[in-house]
Design an enzyme around this catalytic site. Structure first.
Site, PDB file in Angstrom:
ATOM      1  N   LYS A   1       0.768  -1.085   0.137  1.00  0.00           N
ATOM      2  CA  LYS A   1       0.134   0.145  -0.054  1.00  0.00           C
ATOM      3  C   LYS A   1       1.003   1.199  -0.153  1.00  0.00           C
ATOM      4  O   LYS A   1       0.644   2.043  -0.941  1.00  0.00           O
ATOM      5  CB  LYS A   1      -1.028   0.032   1.140  1.00  0.00           C
ATOM      6  CG  LYS A   1      -1.930  -1.430   1.308  1.00  0.00           C
ATOM      7  CD  LYS A   1      -2.879  -0.875   2.611  1.00  0.00           C
ATOM      8  CE  LYS A   1      -2.027  -1.203   3.977  1.00  0.00           C
ATOM      9  NZ  LYS A   1      -1.279  -2.324   4.166  1.00  0.00           N
TER      10      LYS A   1
ATOM     11  N   ARG B   1     -10.234   0.706   8.080  1.00  0.00           N
ATOM     12  CA  ARG B   1      -9.694  -0.677   8.431  1.00  0.00           C
ATOM     13  C   ARG B   1     -10.799  -1.761   9.153  1.00  0.00           C
ATOM     14  O   ARG B   1     -10.304  -2.747   9.593  1.00  0.00           O
ATOM     15  CB  ARG B   1      -8.592  -0.659   9.441  1.00  0.00           C
ATOM     16  CG  ARG B   1      -7.095  -1.003   8.892  1.00  0.00           C
ATOM     17  CD  ARG B   1      -6.108  -0.597   9.925  1.00  0.00           C
ATOM     18  NE  ARG B   1      -4.924  -1.496   9.790  1.00  0.00           N
ATOM     19  CZ  ARG B   1      -3.794  -0.764   9.252  1.00  0.00           C
ATOM     20  NH1 ARG B   1      -3.846   0.288   8.713  1.00  0.00           N
ATOM     21  NH2 ARG B   1      -2.791  -1.621   9.248  1.00  0.00           N
TER      22      ARG B   1
ATOM     23  N   ARG C   1      11.709  -5.380   5.252  1.00  0.00           N
ATOM     24  CA  ARG C   1      11.504  -3.804   5.009  1.00  0.00           C
ATOM     25  C   ARG C   1      12.371  -3.247   5.814  1.00  0.00           C
ATOM     26  O   ARG C   1      12.700  -3.336   7.099  1.00  0.00           O
ATOM     27  CB  ARG C   1      10.038  -3.499   5.338  1.00  0.00           C
ATOM     28  CG  ARG C   1       9.763  -1.988   5.265  1.00  0.00           C
ATOM     29  CD  ARG C   1       8.427  -1.717   5.167  1.00  0.00           C
ATOM     30  NE  ARG C   1       7.632  -1.926   6.462  1.00  0.00           N
ATOM     31  CZ  ARG C   1       6.363  -2.032   6.675  1.00  0.00           C
ATOM     32  NH1 ARG C   1       5.567  -1.600   5.480  1.00  0.00           N
ATOM     33  NH2 ARG C   1       5.852  -2.563   7.674  1.00  0.00           N
TER      34      ARG C   1
ATOM     35  N   ARG D   1      11.114  -0.955  11.352  1.00  0.00           N
ATOM     36  CA  ARG D   1       9.607  -0.788  12.101  1.00  0.00           C
ATOM     37  C   ARG D   1       9.607  -1.713  13.373  1.00  0.00           C
ATOM     38  O   ARG D   1       9.921  -2.793  13.331  1.00  0.00           O
ATOM     39  CB  ARG D   1       8.321  -0.837  11.308  1.00  0.00           C
ATOM     40  CG  ARG D   1       7.943   0.604  10.783  1.00  0.00           C
ATOM     41  CD  ARG D   1       6.783   0.617   9.798  1.00  0.00           C
ATOM     42  NE  ARG D   1       5.483  -0.206  10.290  1.00  0.00           N
ATOM     43  CZ  ARG D   1       4.476  -0.178   9.504  1.00  0.00           C
ATOM     44  NH1 ARG D   1       4.676   0.416   8.283  1.00  0.00           N
ATOM     45  NH2 ARG D   1       3.605  -0.888   9.976  1.00  0.00           N
TER      46      ARG D   1
ATOM     47  N   ARG E   1      -0.575  -8.982  13.142  1.00  0.00           N
ATOM     48  CA  ARG E   1      -1.485  -8.015  12.360  1.00  0.00           C
ATOM     49  C   ARG E   1      -2.261  -8.606  11.201  1.00  0.00           C
ATOM     50  O   ARG E   1      -3.111  -8.145  11.042  1.00  0.00           O
ATOM     51  CB  ARG E   1      -0.333  -7.204  11.898  1.00  0.00           C
ATOM     52  CG  ARG E   1       0.287  -6.121  12.739  1.00  0.00           C
ATOM     53  CD  ARG E   1       1.644  -5.536  12.441  1.00  0.00           C
ATOM     54  NE  ARG E   1       1.754  -4.912  11.127  1.00  0.00           N
ATOM     55  CZ  ARG E   1       2.850  -4.745  10.497  1.00  0.00           C
ATOM     56  NH1 ARG E   1       3.896  -5.279  10.740  1.00  0.00           N
ATOM     57  NH2 ARG E   1       2.750  -4.077   9.300  1.00  0.00           N
TER      58      ARG E   1
HETATM   59  P1  AP5 Z   1       4.824  -1.372   1.840  1.00  0.00           P
HETATM   60  O1  AP5 Z   1       4.552  -0.672   0.941  1.00  0.00           O
HETATM   61  O2  AP5 Z   1       5.493  -0.891   3.085  1.00  0.00           O
HETATM   62  O3  AP5 Z   1       3.523  -2.457   2.373  1.00  0.00           O
HETATM   63  P2  AP5 Z   1       2.214  -1.829   3.267  1.00  0.00           P
HETATM   64  O4  AP5 Z   1       0.966  -2.388   2.464  1.00  0.00           O
HETATM   65  O5  AP5 Z   1       2.354  -0.194   3.502  1.00  0.00           O
HETATM   66  O6  AP5 Z   1       2.355  -2.464   4.690  1.00  0.00           O
HETATM   67  P3  AP5 Z   1       2.358  -1.845   5.959  1.00  0.00           P
HETATM   68  O7  AP5 Z   1       3.162  -2.742   7.047  1.00  0.00           O
HETATM   69  O8  AP5 Z   1       2.707  -0.574   6.151  1.00  0.00           O
HETATM   70  O9  AP5 Z   1       0.863  -1.971   6.384  1.00  0.00           O
HETATM   71  P4  AP5 Z   1       0.255  -2.069   7.649  1.00  0.00           P
HETATM   72  O10 AP5 Z   1      -1.410  -1.969   7.485  1.00  0.00           O
HETATM   73  O11 AP5 Z   1       0.142  -3.171   8.499  1.00  0.00           O
HETATM   74  O12 AP5 Z   1       0.902  -0.901   8.442  1.00  0.00           O
HETATM   75  P5  AP5 Z   1       0.214   0.653   8.852  1.00  0.00           P
HETATM   76  O13 AP5 Z   1       1.474   1.582   8.795  1.00  0.00           O
HETATM   77  O14 AP5 Z   1      -0.603   1.136   7.842  1.00  0.00           O
HETATM   78  O15 AP5 Z   1       5.550  -2.920   1.426  1.00  0.00           O
HETATM   79  C1  AP5 Z   1       6.167  -3.661   2.426  1.00  0.00           C
HETATM   80  C2  AP5 Z   1       7.469  -4.229   1.729  1.00  0.00           C
HETATM   81  O16 AP5 Z   1       7.406  -5.057   0.669  1.00  0.00           O
HETATM   82  C3  AP5 Z   1       8.641  -3.192   1.576  1.00  0.00           C
HETATM   83  O17 AP5 Z   1      10.079  -3.453   1.926  1.00  0.00           O
HETATM   84  C4  AP5 Z   1       8.467  -2.913   0.047  1.00  0.00           C
HETATM   85  O18 AP5 Z   1       9.735  -2.340  -0.476  1.00  0.00           O
HETATM   86  C5  AP5 Z   1       8.209  -4.339  -0.185  1.00  0.00           C
HETATM   87  N1  AP5 Z   1       7.354  -4.494  -1.454  1.00  0.00           N
HETATM   88  C6  AP5 Z   1       6.360  -3.771  -1.687  1.00  0.00           C
HETATM   89  N2  AP5 Z   1       5.629  -4.035  -3.142  1.00  0.00           N
HETATM   90  C7  AP5 Z   1       6.366  -5.178  -3.335  1.00  0.00           C
HETATM   91  C8  AP5 Z   1       6.287  -6.043  -4.418  1.00  0.00           C
HETATM   92  N3  AP5 Z   1       5.381  -5.800  -5.326  1.00  0.00           N
HETATM   93  N4  AP5 Z   1       7.208  -6.949  -4.788  1.00  0.00           N
HETATM   94  C9  AP5 Z   1       8.120  -7.321  -3.566  1.00  0.00           C
HETATM   95  N5  AP5 Z   1       8.358  -6.581  -2.795  1.00  0.00           N
HETATM   96  C10 AP5 Z   1       7.325  -5.331  -2.439  1.00  0.00           C
HETATM   97  O19 AP5 Z   1      -0.365   0.510  10.370  1.00  0.00           O
HETATM   98  C11 AP5 Z   1       0.630   0.254  11.320  1.00  0.00           C
HETATM   99  C12 AP5 Z   1      -0.349   0.290  12.704  1.00  0.00           C
HETATM  100  O20 AP5 Z   1      -1.046   1.383  12.855  1.00  0.00           O
HETATM  101  C13 AP5 Z   1      -1.571  -0.779  12.733  1.00  0.00           C
HETATM  102  O21 AP5 Z   1      -1.000  -2.099  13.129  1.00  0.00           O
HETATM  103  C14 AP5 Z   1      -2.493  -0.297  13.517  1.00  0.00           C
HETATM  104  O22 AP5 Z   1      -1.963  -0.493  15.034  1.00  0.00           O
HETATM  105  C15 AP5 Z   1      -2.396   1.303  13.407  1.00  0.00           C
HETATM  106  N6  AP5 Z   1      -3.332   1.790  12.476  1.00  0.00           N
HETATM  107  C16 AP5 Z   1      -2.885   2.343  11.046  1.00  0.00           C
HETATM  108  N7  AP5 Z   1      -4.028   2.698  10.461  1.00  0.00           N
HETATM  109  C17 AP5 Z   1      -5.057   2.318  11.309  1.00  0.00           C
HETATM  110  C18 AP5 Z   1      -6.770   2.281  11.103  1.00  0.00           C
HETATM  111  N8  AP5 Z   1      -7.169   2.900  10.161  1.00  0.00           N
HETATM  112  N9  AP5 Z   1      -7.197   1.669  12.355  1.00  0.00           N
HETATM  113  C19 AP5 Z   1      -6.676   1.311  13.513  1.00  0.00           C
HETATM  114  N10 AP5 Z   1      -5.364   1.183  13.510  1.00  0.00           N
HETATM  115  C20 AP5 Z   1      -4.808   1.809  12.519  1.00  0.00           C
HETATM  116 MG    MG Z   2       2.511   1.171   4.910  1.00  0.00          MG
END
Ligand code: AP5
Ligand code: MG
Ligand code: ZN
Length: 215
Positions: free
Chosen positions: A13, A88, A127, A160, A171
């Site tokens: 994402k 979410r 990552r 992270r 997660r």
């Molecule tokens: P990356 O693009 O970083 O993946 P991502 O989908 O953004 O993954 P996240 O871990 O950021 O998602 P998340 O939903 O768990 O975390 P968030 O920060 O939103 O890619 C991942 C890796 O893969 C990278 O190294 C990249 O280079 C590689 N990659 C990407 N595409 C690739 C491909 N096609 N092929 C190969 N490699 C690839 O949330 C964190 C925390 O915040 C949550 O756990 C929760 O506690 C809180 N939170 C956030 N939003 C909310 C909400 N709306 N409600 C409640 N709590 C929330």
């Molecule tokens: Mg992300």
């Protein structure tokens, strides 16, 4: 362009949002990034959010709904926005609908990125992120030219706190329980686009762009 990027942790994402942001000149709104910044600053919201995030659980709906409601009113969202990691839960999706009605905006598409569980774990454990500019890397799939150092700004790369395998699996469970019902929710609303997120980053990007043109 008003978009939601939906998908499990590690689906890409953030990676795709950054490319789309450059392409369309609209902001990426990542609730995860906003919450991590609040944790770092030690704001009251950050203090509250930290324990949920460290445990791999969700921050309460009212907190994130408030963040997004405020953010969508900023002037840089006039041309559109990319929501990354929000909504979410079903209550978050309902709250977003209310905000969009108030703002007189409609979603163009909800892009759901599908990736296998073991690939997600490999992506997240490998990552790395730049401490200074936020550019994302992967030690295998998108490594920096110099280990531990950002190509763009020479900042230090960090891992992270929630990218430890045990927390990653938690997660993923939370995603399956609380977030995956949104796929059907947006399919019913006729805005869902499903993309195979197992492909290379550039291919995923091209397919997202193609699906948006077809809309
Ligand atoms: P990356 O693009 O970083 O993946 P991502 O989908 O953004 O993954 P996240 O871990 O950021 O998602 P998340 O939903 O768990 O975390 P968030 O920060 O939103 O890619 C991942 C890796 O893969 C990278 O190294 C990249 O280079 C590689 N990659 C990407 N595409 C690739 C491909 N096609 N092929 C190969 N490699 C690839 O949330 C964190 C925390 O915040 C949550 O756990 C929760 O506690 C809180 N939170 C956030 N939003 C909310 C909400 N709306 N409600 C409640 N709590 C929330
Ligand atoms: Mg992300
Ligand atoms: Zn950097």
């Amino acid at each position: 362009m008003k978009l939601i990027l939906l998908g499990p942790p590690g689906a890409g994402k953030g990676t795709q949002a950054k490319m789309l942001m450059d392409r369309f000149g609209i902001p990426q709104i990542s609730t995860g990034d906003i919450l991590r910044a609040a944790v770092k600053e030690g704001t009251p919201m950050g203090v509250k959010a930290k324990s949920h995030m460290d445990a791999g659980g969700l921050v309460p709906d009212e907190v994130v709904v408030g963040i997004v409601r405020e953010r969508l009113q900023k002037s840089d969202c006039v041309k559109g926005f990319i929501l990354d990691g929000f909504p979410r839960t079903l209550p978050q999706a309902d709250a977003l609908n209310e905000s969009l009605v108030e703002l007189g905006k409609d979603l163009d598409a909800v892009v759901s990125l599908e990736v296998d569980v073991e690939a997600l774990v490999e992506r997240l454990t490998g990552r790395r992120t730049c401490r200074d500019c936020g550019r994302g890397y992967h030690i295998k799939f998108d490594p920096p030219a110099v280990e531990g150092k950002c190509d763009v700004c020479a900042g230090v790369l960090f891992q992270r706190d929630d990218d430890q395998e045990e927390t990653i699996r938690r997660r993923l469970d939370v995603y399956n329980d609380q977030t995956s019902p949104l796929v059907a929710y947006y399919r019913d609303a006729d805005v869902l686009v499903v993309i195979d997120g197992m492909q290379e980053m550039k291919v995923v990007q091209d397919q997202i762009l193609k699906s948006l043109q077809a809309d």
